[in-house]
Scaffold this active site. Structure first.
Site, PDB file in Angstrom:
ATOM      1  N   ASN A 299      34.195  38.064  31.620  1.00  0.00           N
ATOM      2  CA  ASN A 299      34.140  37.437  32.488  1.00  0.00           C
ATOM      3  C   ASN A 299      32.598  36.958  33.602  1.00  0.00           C
ATOM      4  OD1 ASN A 299      35.019  35.715  35.482  1.00  0.00           O
ATOM      5  ND2 ASN A 299      36.484  37.563  36.061  1.00  0.00           N
ATOM      6  N   TRP A 300      32.049  35.831  33.430  1.00  0.00           N
ATOM      7  CA  TRP A 300      31.015  36.162  34.608  1.00  0.00           C
ATOM      8  C   TRP A 300      30.995  36.192  35.558  1.00  0.00           C
ATOM      9  CZ3 TRP A 300      27.418  32.598  30.776  1.00  0.00           C
ATOM     10  CH2 TRP A 300      27.460  33.166  29.215  1.00  0.00           C
ATOM     11  N   LYS A 301      32.293  35.675  35.833  1.00  0.00           N
ATOM     12  CA  LYS A 301      32.309  35.656  37.411  1.00  0.00           C
ATOM     13  C   LYS A 301      31.310  34.550  37.789  1.00  0.00           C
ATOM     14  CE  LYS A 301      35.130  40.322  37.841  1.00  0.00           C
ATOM     15  NZ  LYS A 301      35.375  41.283  38.221  1.00  0.00           N
TER      16      LYS A 301
ATOM     17  N   HIS B 218      42.969  35.908  38.895  1.00  0.00           N
ATOM     18  CA  HIS B 218      41.990  36.603  38.835  1.00  0.00           C
ATOM     19  C   HIS B 218      42.044  37.441  40.686  1.00  0.00           C
ATOM     20  CE1 HIS B 218      38.824  39.546  38.999  1.00  0.00           C
ATOM     21  NE2 HIS B 218      38.469  39.420  38.071  1.00  0.00           N
TER      22      HIS B 218
ATOM     23  N   GLU C 223      40.486  37.950  42.625  1.00  0.00           N
ATOM     24  CA  GLU C 223      39.432  37.525  43.743  1.00  0.00           C
ATOM     25  C   GLU C 223      39.626  36.255  43.550  1.00  0.00           C
ATOM     26  OE1 GLU C 223      36.137  37.789  41.043  1.00  0.00           O
ATOM     27  OE2 GLU C 223      36.107  40.443  41.522  1.00  0.00           O
TER      28      GLU C 223
ATOM     29  N   GLU D  55      44.607  44.260  35.876  1.00  0.00           N
ATOM     30  CA  GLU D  55      43.361  44.630  36.965  1.00  0.00           C
ATOM     31  C   GLU D  55      43.459  44.999  37.536  1.00  0.00           C
ATOM     32  OE1 GLU D  55      39.802  42.049  34.431  1.00  0.00           O
ATOM     33  OE2 GLU D  55      40.669  41.195  37.260  1.00  0.00           O
TER      34      GLU D  55
ATOM     35  N   GLY E 205      34.888  46.233  39.865  1.00  0.00           N
ATOM     36  CA  GLY E 205      33.427  46.343  39.846  1.00  0.00           C
ATOM     37  C   GLY E 205      32.716  48.017  40.390  1.00  0.00           C
TER      38      GLY E 205
ATOM     39  N   SER F 160      36.179  47.809  35.261  1.00  0.00           N
ATOM     40  CA  SER F 160      35.179  49.127  35.242  1.00  0.00           C
ATOM     41  C   SER F 160      35.327  49.334  33.254  1.00  0.00           C
ATOM     42  CB  SER F 160      34.797  49.897  36.126  1.00  0.00           C
ATOM     43  OG  SER F 160      34.402  49.207  37.909  1.00  0.00           O
TER      44      SER F 160
END
Ligand code: 13P
Length: 250
Positions: free
Chosen positions: A8-10, A96, A98, A167, A173, A212
């Site tokens: 997942n490159w975000k 996700h 986020e 997650e 992160g 992570s």
């Protein structure tokens, strides 16, 4: 079951950097072919570029980071699952944390996004996970059970065709992944709930771990019986690290 490692490159990437990264990944996978499935989820604006870079090979599949809960219409800024499908997208991350946090996505909305993705022929990777406070309050299983229940309520036994990603928010992160035991406990709880809803098909639902995961901890996480892959953020942006994680998925 064959594991899935998804990057997942975000909101990271650039035209030149994407090309360099993908060439390095493809070179690495030619030298040491993966025994798992591999996907990359770039920002939507790069899907066409990444599709072209991945053309003519099957070592890496294309994924996306979000899809609309709506089929089409007046939803400025959103991307329909059918549009993703046109660009060869095989997987899409939905829900996700986020997006749940910053875009206020609800459990029900995430469940509808997953439904749209599946209807468009794309495998949704549905994210669930608890905050640090929820974990400290002993709410972890209740939170992920609530998130999964919404998915099951909307999709019934179609959930058998989806993937889940556990997650924990406190691991994303931060450099502090869940321990293999912590992750396995939640994965097993999710599997048990899937079994209640889907019966034997629950065994075939891939439950990825994300938060992570890196070259150093991937093997021990992926060795757990209910961890069927990884959803990788930061480490997916560095070819050597991502290749090591892929090599650990067997
Ligand atoms: P990191 O691997 O950077 O912790 O991100 C995990 C994640 O959110 C993947 O979706």
């Amino acid at each position: 079951m064959r594991k899935l490692i998804a990057g997942n490159w975000k909101m990271n990437g650039a035209l030149v950097a994407n090309q360099t990264l993908i060439h390095a990944l493809l070179d690495g996978l030619r030298a040491q072919p993966a025994v798992c499935d591999v996907a990359l989820c770039p920002p939507a604006v790069y899907l066409a570029q990444v599709q072209a870079l991945l053309h003519g090979q099957d070592a890496i599949a294309l994924g996306a980071q979000d899809a609309s809960e709506h089929e089409a219409g007046a939803f400025t800024g959103d991307t329909a699952a059918a549009m993703l499908h046109e660009f060869g997208v095989r997987y899409v991350i939905v829900g996700h944390s986020e997006r749940r946090s910053y875009q206020g996505e609800s459990d029900a909305q995430v469940a509808r996004k997953a439904q749209r993705a599946l209807a468009a022929g794309i495998t949704p990777i549905v994210c669930v996970g608890e905050s640090l406070l929820e974990r400290e309050q002993g709410q972890t299983e209740a939170v992920v059970a609530r998130q999964l229940a919404a998915l099951l309520e909307c999709n019934g036994n179609r959930v058998a065709d989806m993937a889940l990603a556990y997650e924990p928010l406190w691991a994303i992160g931060t450099g502090h992944a869940a321990t293999p035991q912590q992750a396995q406990a939640v994965h097993a709880a999710l599997r048990a709930r899937l079994h209640d809803a889907l019966g034997a098909q629950a065994a075939d639902v891939r439950i990825l771990y994300g938060g992570s995961m890196n070259a150093a901890n991937a093997a021990s996480l992926l060795a757990q019986p209910d961890i069927d892959g990884g959803l990788i953020g930061g480490a997916s942006l560095k070819a050597p690290d991502f290749l090591e994680i892929i090599a650990a998925a067997r």
